[in-house]
Write a protein that holds these residues in place. Structure first.
Motif, PDB file in Angstrom:
ATOM      1  N   TYR A  25      39.957  37.851  36.113  1.00  0.00           N
ATOM      2  CA  TYR A  25      40.714  38.115  37.332  1.00  0.00           C
ATOM      3  C   TYR A  25      40.204  37.240  38.478  1.00  0.00           C
ATOM      4  O   TYR A  25      40.985  36.612  39.197  1.00  0.00           O
ATOM      5  CB  TYR A  25      40.635  39.595  37.726  1.00  0.00           C
ATOM      6  N   HIS A  26      38.890  37.181  38.656  1.00  0.00           N
ATOM      7  CA  HIS A  26      38.312  36.410  39.755  1.00  0.00           C
ATOM      8  C   HIS A  26      38.543  34.906  39.571  1.00  0.00           C
ATOM      9  O   HIS A  26      38.776  34.193  40.552  1.00  0.00           O
ATOM     10  CB  HIS A  26      36.829  36.733  39.906  1.00  0.00           C
ATOM     11  N   GLU A  65      32.488  56.071  32.630  1.00  0.00           N
ATOM     12  CA  GLU A  65      32.387  55.258  31.411  1.00  0.00           C
ATOM     13  C   GLU A  65      33.250  53.998  31.434  1.00  0.00           C
ATOM     14  O   GLU A  65      33.362  53.303  30.440  1.00  0.00           O
ATOM     15  CB  GLU A  65      32.672  56.081  30.151  1.00  0.00           C
ATOM     16  N   GLN A  66      33.870  53.704  32.571  1.00  0.00           N
ATOM     17  CA  GLN A  66      34.651  52.478  32.715  1.00  0.00           C
ATOM     18  C   GLN A  66      33.794  51.441  33.429  1.00  0.00           C
ATOM     19  O   GLN A  66      33.176  51.736  34.455  1.00  0.00           O
ATOM     20  CB  GLN A  66      35.924  52.737  33.518  1.00  0.00           C
ATOM     21  N   ILE A  67      33.753  50.225  32.907  1.00  0.00           N
ATOM     22  CA  ILE A  67      33.017  49.138  33.550  1.00  0.00           C
ATOM     23  C   ILE A  67      33.795  48.713  34.792  1.00  0.00           C
ATOM     24  O   ILE A  67      34.967  48.323  34.702  1.00  0.00           O
ATOM     25  CB  ILE A  67      32.834  47.936  32.598  1.00  0.00           C
ATOM     26  N   VAL A  68      33.133  48.791  35.952  1.00  0.00           N
ATOM     27  CA  VAL A  68      33.800  48.474  37.218  1.00  0.00           C
ATOM     28  C   VAL A  68      33.166  47.287  37.934  1.00  0.00           C
ATOM     29  O   VAL A  68      33.630  46.887  39.001  1.00  0.00           O
ATOM     30  CB  VAL A  68      33.843  49.710  38.152  1.00  0.00           C
ATOM     31  N   GLY A  69      32.120  46.724  37.348  1.00  0.00           N
ATOM     32  CA  GLY A  69      31.482  45.558  37.940  1.00  0.00           C
ATOM     33  C   GLY A  69      30.295  45.140  37.110  1.00  0.00           C
ATOM     34  O   GLY A  69      29.852  45.869  36.217  1.00  0.00           O
ATOM     35  N   PRO A  94      38.797  44.292  40.692  1.00  0.00           N
ATOM     36  CA  PRO A  94      39.563  44.145  41.941  1.00  0.00           C
ATOM     37  C   PRO A  94      39.940  45.455  42.611  1.00  0.00           C
ATOM     38  O   PRO A  94      39.954  45.532  43.839  1.00  0.00           O
ATOM     39  CB  PRO A  94      40.807  43.359  41.504  1.00  0.00           C
ATOM     40  N   ASP A  95      40.213  46.505  41.854  1.00  0.00           N
ATOM     41  CA  ASP A  95      40.599  47.782  42.447  1.00  0.00           C
ATOM     42  C   ASP A  95      39.399  48.633  42.869  1.00  0.00           C
ATOM     43  O   ASP A  95      39.565  49.732  43.383  1.00  0.00           O
ATOM     44  CB  ASP A  95      41.490  48.572  41.490  1.00  0.00           C
ATOM     45  N   MET A  96      38.185  48.102  42.676  1.00  0.00           N
ATOM     46  CA  MET A  96      36.976  48.868  42.996  1.00  0.00           C
ATOM     47  C   MET A  96      36.142  48.214  44.109  1.00  0.00           C
ATOM     48  O   MET A  96      35.054  48.691  44.425  1.00  0.00           O
ATOM     49  CB  MET A  96      36.116  49.035  41.747  1.00  0.00           C
ATOM     50  N   GLN A  97      36.643  47.157  44.693  1.00  0.00           N
ATOM     51  CA  GLN A  97      35.894  46.465  45.733  1.00  0.00           C
ATOM     52  C   GLN A  97      35.818  47.311  47.002  1.00  0.00           C
ATOM     53  O   GLN A  97      36.707  48.107  47.283  1.00  0.00           O
ATOM     54  CB  GLN A  97      36.527  45.102  46.009  1.00  0.00           C
ATOM     55  N   GLY A  98      34.722  47.151  47.737  1.00  0.00           N
ATOM     56  CA  GLY A  98      34.550  47.869  48.993  1.00  0.00           C
ATOM     57  C   GLY A  98      34.072  49.301  48.833  1.00  0.00           C
ATOM     58  O   GLY A  98      34.118  50.080  49.782  1.00  0.00           O
ATOM     59  N   LYS A  99      33.580  49.666  47.654  1.00  0.00           N
ATOM     60  CA  LYS A  99      33.142  51.040  47.390  1.00  0.00           C
ATOM     61  C   LYS A  99      31.631  51.146  47.179  1.00  0.00           C
ATOM     62  O   LYS A  99      31.139  52.151  46.715  1.00  0.00           O
ATOM     63  CB  LYS A  99      33.877  51.591  46.168  1.00  0.00           C
ATOM     64  N   GLY A 100      30.890  50.082  47.481  1.00  0.00           N
ATOM     65  CA  GLY A 100      29.438  50.112  47.341  1.00  0.00           C
ATOM     66  C   GLY A 100      28.934  49.735  45.958  1.00  0.00           C
ATOM     67  O   GLY A 100      27.731  49.792  45.708  1.00  0.00           O
TER      68      GLY A 100
END
Length: 174
Positions: A25-26, A65-69, A94-100
């Protein structure tokens, strides 16, 4: 309703499926990476294995259990005099950015690297004119700006800068 806990663990060949998707994606939609064609799963496994062979960490963040980064440290340059200098990379779904998540990952990476023999950690931030989140993340974790390499990458029809940031590890500069 209970909020899901974020966990940071070592990447495995199995988690690299999600890592490859996040990075693709990036590569395709962002200018933070100067790659233009997403690497295959096999290429990502080879990159992971090189990091592991160097004794460096490659971490993933899981939420339910989902890889988010993910993030990892790699040798900065191959010449022997650089052997105590490493470079970090951090990518968030991409949908998890800005959450620390980036902060949690990079904090864990720094802590792990401080237990090793490394002296300095660098970050080479692509598309620095637009990649404010990465610049701020690194500032929050003690990285200092070293300088900007102007127009060193060409992606999406435009010249892109990179910005180098540096942080001492362990005793570092002391």
């Amino acid at each position: 309703m209970q909020q899901a806990a974020l966990t940071i663990t070592d990447a495995t060949h199995e988690t690299l499926i999600a890592v490859t998707q996040i990075y693709a994606y990036h590569v395709l939609h962002g200018a933070g990476s100067f790659e233009e064609v997403p690497p295959t799963l096999e290429e990502m496994r080879q990159r992971h294995d090189r990091v592991q062979t160097a004794g460096l960490p490659w971490l993933v963040a899981k939420l339910d259990e989902q890889i988010v980064g993910y993030c990892y440290a790699a040798p900065y340059r191959p010449r022997p005099a650089y052997r105590f200098t490493i470079e970090d990379s951090v990518y968030i779904a991409p949908d998890m950015q800005g959450k620390g998540i980036g902060y949690a990952l990079l904090s864990a990476l720094i802590a792990r690297c401080e237990r090793g023999p490394w002296h300095q950690m660098l970050s080479v931030i692509g598309d620095s004119a637009n990649n404010h989140a990465s610049l701020e993340l690194h500032r929050k974790l003690g990285f200092c700006s070293i300088g900007t390499l102007n127009q060193v990458g060409f992606k999406f029809g435009s010249w892109r800068d990179t910005h180098i940031m540096q942080r001492a590890l362990g005793q570092g500069d002391r």
